[in-house]
Scaffold this active site. Sequence first.
Site, PDB file in Angstrom:
ATOM      1  N   SER B  20      -9.914  -2.983   4.965  1.00 29.60           N
ATOM      2  CA  SER B  20      -9.256  -3.844   5.943  1.00 29.60           C
ATOM      3  C   SER B  20      -8.585  -3.032   7.045  1.00 29.60           C
ATOM      4  O   SER B  20      -7.965  -1.992   6.787  1.00 29.60           O
ATOM      5  CB  SER B  20      -8.191  -4.687   5.236  1.00 29.60           C
ATOM      6  OG  SER B  20      -7.549  -5.527   6.169  1.00 29.60           O
ATOM      7  N   ALA B  69       0.631   2.394  12.947  1.00 28.72           N
ATOM      8  CA  ALA B  69       1.448   1.181  12.879  1.00 28.72           C
ATOM      9  C   ALA B  69       0.873   0.234  13.919  1.00 28.72           C
ATOM     10  O   ALA B  69       1.354   0.144  15.042  1.00 28.72           O
ATOM     11  CB  ALA B  69       2.915   1.472  13.138  1.00 28.72           C
ATOM     12  N   ILE B  70      -0.217  -0.411  13.533  1.00 27.37           N
ATOM     13  CA  ILE B  70      -0.868  -1.370  14.424  1.00 27.37           C
ATOM     14  C   ILE B  70      -0.012  -2.637  14.492  1.00 27.37           C
ATOM     15  O   ILE B  70       0.094  -3.277  15.532  1.00 27.37           O
ATOM     16  CB  ILE B  70      -2.288  -1.717  13.915  1.00 27.37           C
ATOM     17  CG1 ILE B  70      -3.120  -0.456  13.669  1.00 27.37           C
ATOM     18  CG2 ILE B  70      -2.994  -2.682  14.859  1.00 27.37           C
ATOM     19  CD1 ILE B  70      -3.398   0.405  14.864  1.00 27.37           C
ATOM     20  N   CYS B 129       1.314  -4.096   3.433  1.00 26.00           N
ATOM     21  CA  CYS B 129       1.322  -3.468   4.748  1.00 26.00           C
ATOM     22  C   CYS B 129       2.708  -2.907   5.025  1.00 26.00           C
ATOM     23  O   CYS B 129       3.696  -3.643   5.011  1.00 26.00           O
ATOM     24  CB  CYS B 129       0.947  -4.436   5.854  1.00 26.00           C
ATOM     25  SG  CYS B 129       1.031  -3.629   7.472  1.00 26.00           S
ATOM     26  N   ASN B 191      -3.015   0.887  -0.369  1.00 21.07           N
ATOM     27  CA  ASN B 191      -2.725   0.748   1.044  1.00 21.07           C
ATOM     28  C   ASN B 191      -2.091   2.085   1.494  1.00 21.07           C
ATOM     29  O   ASN B 191      -2.017   3.045   0.721  1.00 21.07           O
ATOM     30  CB  ASN B 191      -1.802  -0.438   1.298  1.00 21.07           C
ATOM     31  CG  ASN B 191      -2.020  -1.035   2.682  1.00 21.07           C
ATOM     32  OD1 ASN B 191      -2.140  -0.299   3.664  1.00 21.07           O
ATOM     33  ND2 ASN B 191      -2.060  -2.351   2.773  1.00 21.07           N
ATOM     34  N   GLY B 242      -8.567   5.415  -0.422  1.00 24.44           N
ATOM     35  CA  GLY B 242      -7.568   6.364   0.051  1.00 24.44           C
ATOM     36  C   GLY B 242      -8.251   7.687   0.348  1.00 24.44           C
ATOM     37  O   GLY B 242      -8.456   8.504  -0.549  1.00 24.44           O
ATOM     38  N   THR B 265     -10.362   5.073   7.050  1.00 31.05           N
ATOM     39  CA  THR B 265     -10.240   6.065   8.118  1.00 31.05           C
ATOM     40  C   THR B 265     -11.549   6.817   8.388  1.00 31.05           C
ATOM     41  O   THR B 265     -11.883   7.089   9.543  1.00 31.05           O
ATOM     42  CB  THR B 265      -9.120   7.056   7.735  1.00 31.05           C
ATOM     43  OG1 THR B 265      -7.912   6.303   7.535  1.00 31.05           O
ATOM     44  CG2 THR B 265      -8.888   8.076   8.828  1.00 31.05           C
TER      45      THR B 265
HETATM   46  C1  LIG Z   1      -5.638   1.614  11.603  1.00 29.74           C
HETATM   47  C2  LIG Z   1      -5.491   1.038  10.224  1.00 29.74           C
HETATM   48  C3  LIG Z   1      -5.290  -0.330  10.068  1.00 29.74           C
HETATM   49  C4  LIG Z   1      -5.153  -0.907   8.802  1.00 29.74           C
HETATM   50  N1  LIG Z   1      -4.982  -2.257   8.678  1.00 29.74           N
HETATM   51  C5  LIG Z   1      -4.907  -2.815   7.433  1.00 29.74           C
HETATM   52  C6  LIG Z   1      -4.806  -4.234   7.272  1.00 29.74           C
HETATM   53  O1  LIG Z   1      -4.834  -5.012   8.231  1.00 29.74           O
HETATM   54  N2  LIG Z   1      -4.717  -4.733   6.009  1.00 29.74           N
HETATM   55  C7  LIG Z   1      -4.729  -3.908   4.905  1.00 29.74           C
HETATM   56  O2  LIG Z   1      -4.648  -4.412   3.781  1.00 29.74           O
HETATM   57  N3  LIG Z   1      -4.852  -2.572   5.027  1.00 29.74           N
HETATM   58  C8  LIG Z   1      -4.936  -2.006   6.265  1.00 29.74           C
HETATM   59  N4  LIG Z   1      -5.073  -0.639   6.390  1.00 29.74           N
HETATM   60  C9  LIG Z   1      -5.120   0.203   5.183  1.00 29.74           C
HETATM   61  C10 LIG Z   1      -6.571   0.539   4.790  1.00 29.74           C
HETATM   62  O3  LIG Z   1      -7.307  -0.628   4.507  1.00 29.74           O
HETATM   63  C11 LIG Z   1      -6.612   1.472   3.579  1.00 29.74           C
HETATM   64  O4  LIG Z   1      -5.948   0.851   2.511  1.00 29.74           O
HETATM   65  C12 LIG Z   1      -5.937   2.814   3.859  1.00 29.74           C
HETATM   66  O5  LIG Z   1      -6.184   3.235   5.174  1.00 29.74           O
HETATM   67  C13 LIG Z   1      -6.397   3.910   2.902  1.00 29.74           C
HETATM   68  O6  LIG Z   1      -7.788   4.165   2.990  1.00 29.74           O
HETATM   69  P1  LIG Z   1      -8.437   5.310   3.935  1.00 29.74           P
HETATM   70  O7  LIG Z   1      -7.716   6.583   3.659  1.00 29.74           O
HETATM   71  O8  LIG Z   1      -9.905   5.329   3.576  1.00 29.74           O
HETATM   72  O9  LIG Z   1      -8.217   4.860   5.340  1.00 29.74           O
HETATM   73  C14 LIG Z   1      -5.203  -0.062   7.651  1.00 29.74           C
HETATM   74  C15 LIG Z   1      -5.413   1.305   7.811  1.00 29.74           C
HETATM   75  C16 LIG Z   1      -5.563   1.871   9.080  1.00 29.74           C
HETATM   76  C17 LIG Z   1      -5.798   3.349   9.199  1.00 29.74           C
END
Ligand SMILES: Cc1cc2nc3c(=O)[nH]c(=O)nc-3n(C[C@H](O)[C@H](O)[C@H](O)COP(=O)(O)O)c2cc1C
Lengths: 270, 310
Positions: B20, B69-70, B129, B191, B242, B265
């Site tokens: 997400s 921090a969107i 979040c 998250n 993660g 990411t």
């Molecule tokens: C830019 C950005 C926006 C995100 N927005 C959401 C969101 O709307 N809802 C949510 O549950 N997680 C959100 N996440 C968290 C990711 O879904 C994920 O849990 C977290 O980034 C860890 O995974 P990664 O290291 O593969 O990015 C966001 C992460 C990033 C980097």
Amino acid sequence: MPIDVPARVLANRRLSDDYNVLTLDAPAIGAAAQPGQFVMLKPGTGADPLLRRPFSIFEVLRDDRGAAAAITILSKRIGPSTRLIFDAVPGRRVDCLGPLGRPFTSVAPPSGAWMIAGGVGLAPFATLAEALTSRGVPTTLFYGARRGGELFYLDFFRALGVELILTTEDGSVGERSRVVAPLERRLAERSASAPLMLYACGPEPMLAAVARASARYGRPCQISVERIMGCGLGGCYSCVVPMRADDGAVHHVRSCIAGPVLAADRVVWG
Amino acid sequence: MDLSVRIGSLTLKNPLVAASGCFGYGVEYAEVVDLSTLGAIVSKGLFLEPREGHPSPRIVETPAGMLNAIGLQGIGARRFVDEKLPELRARGATVIVNVCGTTLDEYVEVSRVVSDAEGVAAIELNISCPNIKEGGIQFGCSLNGTFDVVSAVRKATRLPVVPKLTPNVTDVASFAHAAEDAGADAVSLVNTFLAMVIDVESRRPKISNVVGGLSGPAIRPIAVRMVWECRQTVKIPILGMGGIADARDALEFLIAGANAVQIGTANFVDPFIWGKVLDGITDYMERHGVARVADLVGSLDTREEAADLT
Ligand SMILES: Cc1cc2nc3c(=O)[nH]c(=O)nc-3n(C[C@H](O)[C@H](O)[C@H](O)COP(=O)(O)O)c2cc1C
């Protein structure tokens, strides 16, 4: 449709202590690119730096038959990624995703076209100038930098028949002023009945000033914004710009897919 | 070779899920990936109403990661159902909706809206979040809050309910346990980690919200550990994530106990990552004579004799 090319560096030309032009072996991107579009580059491998960085497509280099052979980007060394780009040696791999984003909308004669560039904001105007001049549009470049040594590619634009209006902060070349000063004068002089399109790219305060000037003189203006971008494809919502919609409400618009070229009169300046 | 995985009543064709907030609404990526080839895609977080999110700058890069921090900018659940879901369905995507709320009632209401729509496969409950003031993480940081919101949504929908857990707690497994007790069909974790970056020259925070969520390879070993802890504690499926950036990373999560993995990411860095990771997983399965990806789940070998051999 964007493609990801594991491009080799074909050449790295340093223009100054911190500006360089990198030539990348990505002909397929060059063939598809339109003026104003960008690429997302990953100059290092691995996780540091992790994210790609956006760069305007500066030139599309062509072979004898006119087919795209390579692209170049204009870079200013600021952080870790631009340092890698400044130091990249020929043969090095730079992953190159593109072409991305909404391009400039061109104009046709009798309209004139004025391009306003600040510093590294020159980047999108080489291909735009080619497109405009090939259609016979009278084209002017207002180009400002800190000093004369940072005004690049002047002969390139002259060869296309582009009129140059140069400014520097130290007065070493052209007028000693910000680039918006001569722009304002020219706007005041120009007959309101003569159609004109403004195009601007550069630091945010310059873009805001150009937007104000274009509004004051009732001229349409397309600006190319350079925001911090995470992905370039609309996935992350990092690169948003506040813009006023038809109903007057302000929305955060993703500059990677709605831009980077945006209508100046819609942008809400901070 | 069987790549399918089961998440409650839902079967995913493979274990790769777009995380997400890292894949827009999915439609943005239709030109670069065939959406029907992903196990599932999780939408951006959705409230009932549209939200504009935080001002720029919203992200900053960190060593092997990024801080964001969107502020959950989004079009709201109804517009998602009307404007995005039809295209996602037409493209054969398996859609999980990331449901947000500032109150328990809002979680329930958003869940109803998406449950009534055709073509939603599951609900991921975003109670984690770190970037908004009210709601969300308040539920995710309290065991009772987690239990209550999961129970309430459980009663309001027939879809699989998958709460997404925050790593910003002392014992994430107890939260997985509370979610399971409340009737969750699976849990997603992690998250992002609450974090901060300062520009020392200006003494200004690097992002407008001052604090944000850390993601990317930097967090991976912590996330793997948390998935492993949850696997010891709950029976329900786990969607682990993660910092996953290649097949090896994904396999770590599966072996630690995740039934499926999400990539966030790394999709920003390489939007063509999906096929590469899937190929890497099938290569691994061939090399190790594993017929079903489900057989890898929780296959961590912690026997002392095995350690002696290495
Ligand atoms: C830019 C950005 C926006 C995100 N927005 C959401 C969101 O709307 N809802 C949510 O549950 N997680 C959100 N996440 C968290 C990711 O879904 C994920 O849990 C977290 O980034 C860890 O995974 P990664 O290291 O593969 O990015 C966001 C992460 C990033 C980097």
